[in-house]
Scaffold this motif. Structure first.
Motif, PDB file in Angstrom:
ATOM      1  N   LEU A  95      27.310  22.497  -2.766  1.00  0.00           N
ATOM      2  CA  LEU A  95      27.529  21.564  -4.018  1.00  0.00           C
ATOM      3  C   LEU A  95      27.124  21.819  -5.191  1.00  0.00           C
ATOM      4  N   TYR A  96      26.092  22.284  -5.558  1.00  0.00           N
ATOM      5  CA  TYR A  96      25.194  22.725  -6.644  1.00  0.00           C
ATOM      6  C   TYR A  96      26.161  23.599  -7.495  1.00  0.00           C
ATOM      7  N   GLN A  97      26.690  24.770  -6.509  1.00  0.00           N
ATOM      8  CA  GLN A  97      27.543  25.683  -6.954  1.00  0.00           C
ATOM      9  C   GLN A  97      29.051  25.202  -7.517  1.00  0.00           C
ATOM     10  N   GLN A  98      29.453  24.375  -6.590  1.00  0.00           N
ATOM     11  CA  GLN A  98      30.742  23.582  -7.052  1.00  0.00           C
ATOM     12  C   GLN A  98      30.829  22.869  -8.404  1.00  0.00           C
ATOM     13  N   LEU A 150      18.247  13.047 -15.111  1.00  0.00           N
ATOM     14  CA  LEU A 150      19.464  12.551 -14.464  1.00  0.00           C
ATOM     15  C   LEU A 150      20.210  14.001 -14.307  1.00  0.00           C
ATOM     16  N   ALA A 151      20.021  15.056 -15.068  1.00  0.00           N
ATOM     17  CA  ALA A 151      20.360  16.479 -14.666  1.00  0.00           C
ATOM     18  C   ALA A 151      19.574  16.943 -13.361  1.00  0.00           C
ATOM     19  N   GLU A 152      18.148  16.631 -13.548  1.00  0.00           N
ATOM     20  CA  GLU A 152      17.402  17.217 -12.637  1.00  0.00           C
ATOM     21  C   GLU A 152      17.627  16.434 -11.211  1.00  0.00           C
ATOM     22  N   GLN A 153      18.096  15.234 -11.218  1.00  0.00           N
ATOM     23  CA  GLN A 153      18.282  14.413 -10.153  1.00  0.00           C
ATOM     24  C   GLN A 153      19.842  14.773  -9.389  1.00  0.00           C
ATOM     25  N   LEU A 154      20.523  15.217 -10.382  1.00  0.00           N
ATOM     26  CA  LEU A 154      22.051  15.627  -9.766  1.00  0.00           C
ATOM     27  C   LEU A 154      21.741  17.144  -9.163  1.00  0.00           C
ATOM     28  N   CYS A 155      20.925  17.861  -9.998  1.00  0.00           N
ATOM     29  CA  CYS A 155      20.409  19.064  -9.273  1.00  0.00           C
ATOM     30  C   CYS A 155      20.103  19.193  -8.042  1.00  0.00           C
ATOM     31  N   GLU A 156      18.976  18.286  -7.693  1.00  0.00           N
ATOM     32  CA  GLU A 156      18.238  18.126  -6.420  1.00  0.00           C
ATOM     33  C   GLU A 156      19.202  17.657  -5.410  1.00  0.00           C
ATOM     34  N   VAL A 212      34.608  12.341 -15.964  1.00  0.00           N
ATOM     35  CA  VAL A 212      33.939  13.634 -16.300  1.00  0.00           C
ATOM     36  C   VAL A 212      34.340  14.816 -15.475  1.00  0.00           C
ATOM     37  N   MET A 213      34.166  14.366 -14.100  1.00  0.00           N
ATOM     38  CA  MET A 213      34.330  15.517 -13.275  1.00  0.00           C
ATOM     39  C   MET A 213      35.923  16.038 -13.096  1.00  0.00           C
ATOM     40  N   GLN A 214      36.699  15.058 -13.574  1.00  0.00           N
ATOM     41  CA  GLN A 214      38.200  15.504 -13.582  1.00  0.00           C
ATOM     42  C   GLN A 214      38.447  16.518 -14.686  1.00  0.00           C
ATOM     43  N   GLN A 215      37.814  15.929 -15.831  1.00  0.00           N
ATOM     44  CA  GLN A 215      37.724  16.764 -17.005  1.00  0.00           C
ATOM     45  C   GLN A 215      37.246  18.205 -17.178  1.00  0.00           C
ATOM     46  N   ARG A 216      36.365  18.171 -15.997  1.00  0.00           N
ATOM     47  CA  ARG A 216      35.785  19.560 -15.721  1.00  0.00           C
ATOM     48  C   ARG A 216      36.387  20.367 -14.578  1.00  0.00           C
ATOM     49  N   ASP A 217      37.462  19.867 -14.089  1.00  0.00           N
ATOM     50  CA  ASP A 217      38.062  20.471 -12.968  1.00  0.00           C
ATOM     51  C   ASP A 217      37.229  20.818 -11.664  1.00  0.00           C
ATOM     52  N   ILE A 218      36.355  19.650 -11.616  1.00  0.00           N
ATOM     53  CA  ILE A 218      35.518  19.801 -10.344  1.00  0.00           C
ATOM     54  C   ILE A 218      36.479  19.404  -9.009  1.00  0.00           C
ATOM     55  N   PRO A 219      36.512  20.440  -8.154  1.00  0.00           N
ATOM     56  CA  PRO A 219      37.446  20.062  -6.978  1.00  0.00           C
ATOM     57  C   PRO A 219      37.279  18.830  -6.360  1.00  0.00           C
ATOM     58  N   TYR A 220      38.429  18.058  -5.934  1.00  0.00           N
ATOM     59  CA  TYR A 220      38.435  16.617  -5.523  1.00  0.00           C
ATOM     60  C   TYR A 220      37.171  16.569  -4.380  1.00  0.00           C
ATOM     61  N   SER A 221      37.170  17.379  -3.349  1.00  0.00           N
ATOM     62  CA  SER A 221      36.216  17.538  -2.421  1.00  0.00           C
ATOM     63  C   SER A 221      34.925  17.583  -2.807  1.00  0.00           C
ATOM     64  N   ALA A 222      34.587  18.391  -3.914  1.00  0.00           N
ATOM     65  CA  ALA A 222      33.109  18.461  -4.398  1.00  0.00           C
ATOM     66  C   ALA A 222      32.840  16.958  -4.993  1.00  0.00           C
ATOM     67  N   GLN A 223      33.865  16.422  -5.673  1.00  0.00           N
ATOM     68  CA  GLN A 223      33.569  15.117  -6.168  1.00  0.00           C
ATOM     69  C   GLN A 223      33.333  14.112  -5.180  1.00  0.00           C
ATOM     70  N   ASN A 224      33.904  14.158  -4.325  1.00  0.00           N
ATOM     71  CA  ASN A 224      33.574  13.168  -3.057  1.00  0.00           C
ATOM     72  C   ASN A 224      32.299  13.274  -2.594  1.00  0.00           C
ATOM     73  N   ARG A 225      31.967  14.734  -2.349  1.00  0.00           N
ATOM     74  CA  ARG A 225      30.614  15.101  -1.763  1.00  0.00           C
ATOM     75  C   ARG A 225      29.406  14.318  -2.767  1.00  0.00           C
ATOM     76  N   LEU A 226      29.593  14.526  -4.157  1.00  0.00           N
ATOM     77  CA  LEU A 226      28.763  13.991  -4.956  1.00  0.00           C
ATOM     78  C   LEU A 226      28.698  12.475  -4.748  1.00  0.00           C
ATOM     79  N   LEU A 227      29.941  11.873  -4.761  1.00  0.00           N
ATOM     80  CA  LEU A 227      29.890  10.420  -4.816  1.00  0.00           C
ATOM     81  C   LEU A 227      29.426   9.945  -3.440  1.00  0.00           C
ATOM     82  N   ALA A 228      29.562  10.546  -2.550  1.00  0.00           N
ATOM     83  CA  ALA A 228      29.061  10.268  -1.400  1.00  0.00           C
ATOM     84  C   ALA A 228      27.488  10.138  -1.298  1.00  0.00           C
TER      85      ALA A 228
END
Lengths: 274, 141
Positions: B27-30, B70-76, B113-129
């Motif tokens: 997910l980090y890569q995505q 926040l960046a640190e938390q999203l990264c971890e 923001v994720m839509q604007q950055r073209d993050i794949p839908y599946s990766a968006q859901n992985r993060l939201l989960a």
């Protein structure tokens, strides 16, 4: 409507707004309650969140071999807690001739859970008061009452990232009802006036933020002696164009109705939300 | 049963069941790694800044520090090479009286923001989960 005005007065801080995530209001069922096409879900209509309210309206048509069901209605939701709805159904007997109409007033209250966020499913209770407007025919085929109240308990939950990175919604609803063909053929029968417990369920997969596909099943009682009544099912595609507009199409199997068997055909619904 | 077949057709047609031999990227890569997560964080701060309904919750916040944490938390969370060094979610949100509406709006901003950055839908859901369970640690505290 008085009830609604009271609700709005008591929550005068609520603003008309749409803070919830798209898709989380489901669509409007043919009975006016938010859900799938034929099953009421635990979701509250529209996209308002806490301290907000929203209004919505819909029109839908189901065209099967020998019948056409036109439904239209309006609803409001408050605090993502209350849902009030009104729908008018017109069931046209294309082959037999004539029409059957009923009004449905619905109320739904969310007891607990947040569809997207909590491990606990979102759980709601609801009631639908239905009143038939053309009761002569249902009476002639053995229906006992012109009106009836359906009570239901629904649980809905979305699993994020469930299947191939897509979100999965599952819903289960238990309904206590006396209705024949959801009330279109009246309520109760000559030899039965008790509530029957029926199970209804839906599954939907969100392919994108704006597109869902799913299936539904609705168990139905079989009380009138003159003709068999069967369970309903459908497979649907819902397109959430934006928070204000959605279109749902389905292929549906309504089984046998009034002695005419294997009623299958298309369902189309258009709804707006503000 | 006819309906079942139609459903399978629809699902297959959408390509969901296509087997892929590619290993799933983390997910980090995505999310675009360190720079991608920095951009998502900045995008989210921009959304918050322009949302009058939630910006007031941040009036006493040290924004540069909040941004780093926040960046640190999203990264971890996404499996990146970081260790979140901030307070627990309960600690940092107690007393803020955040509502479900605040949470809903933040989720929508993140999706935007994720839509604007073209993050794949599946990766968006992985993060939201990964973020959704924080609801009970954040709201009405």
């Amino acid at each position: 409507m008085k009830f609604l005005l009271l609700l709005l007065l008591f929550s005068s801080s609520a603003v008309l707004a749409n803070s919830r995530v798209i898709g989380t209001g489901g669509v409007t069922s043919i009975e006016g309650s938010a859900g799938g096409g034929i099953v009421p879900w635990a979701v509250i209509n529209g996209y308002h969140s806490t301290d907000e309210w929203s209004a919505n309206s819909f029109i839908s048509r189901v065209s099967v071999d020998d019948f056409t069901l036109n439904s239209a209605g309006v609803g409001v939701g408050l605090n993502n807690r209350w849902e009030l709805s009104y729908a008018r159904q017109q069931f046209k007997l294309d082959t037999i001739g004539g029409q059957l109409r009923q009004d449905i007033v619905g109320v739904k209250y969310r007891l607990t859970g947040e569809l997207l966020y909590t491990a606990m499913p979102q759980i709601s209770i609801g009631a639908q008061y239905k009143r038939h407007l053309d009761f002569d025919l249902p009476a002639a085929v053995g229906a006992r009452s012109r009106d009836g109240v359906d009570l239901y308990l629904a649980a809905s939950k979305v699993w994020l990232d469930a299947i191939a990175g897509r979100n999965l919604l599952l819903n289960a609803t238990v309904r206590a009802t006396k209705a024949n063909q959801t009330g279109l053929l009246g309520f109760g029968s000559d030899d039965s006036n008790g509530y029957k417990l029926m199970f209804e369920s839906s599954a939907a997969l969100l392919l994108t933020h704006h597109l869902a596909v799913g299936v539904e099943f609705k168990q139905k009682p079989n009380q009138l002696a003159f003709a068999d009544e069967q369970h309903w099912r459908d497979i649907f595609v819902a397109w959430f164009i934006n928070r204000n507009l959605s279109v749902t199409a389905a292929y549906t199997d309504l089984g046998s109705i009034a002695g005419l068997s294997s009623q299958q055909g298309w369902y189309l619904s258009l709804e707006g939300s503000w | 049963m006819k309906l079942w077949k139609l459903m399978v057709l629809l699902f297959c047609g959408s390509g969901l069941l296509a087997c892929s031999s590619q290993p799933t990227p983390s997910l980090y890569q995505q999310l675009g790694g360190e720079s991608g997560i920095a951009a998502i964080t900045d995008g989210l701060l921009h959304q918050i800044e322009h949302d009058p309904l939630i910006v007031n919750h941040f009036r006493d916040t040290d924004i540069p520090r909040f941004r780093d944490l926040l960046a640190e938390q999203l990264c971890e969370l996404s499996g990146g090479p970081c260790v979140y060094s901030g307070a627990t979610m309960e600690e940092s949100h107690t007393g803020l009286n955040l509502t479900t509406r605040d949470f809903d709006r933040l989720v929508n901003h993140l999706i935007t923001v994720m839509q604007q950055r073209d993050i794949p839908y599946s990766a968006q859901n992985r993060l939201l989960a990964l973020l959704a369970p924080m609801y009970s640690e954040v709201v009405e505290r």
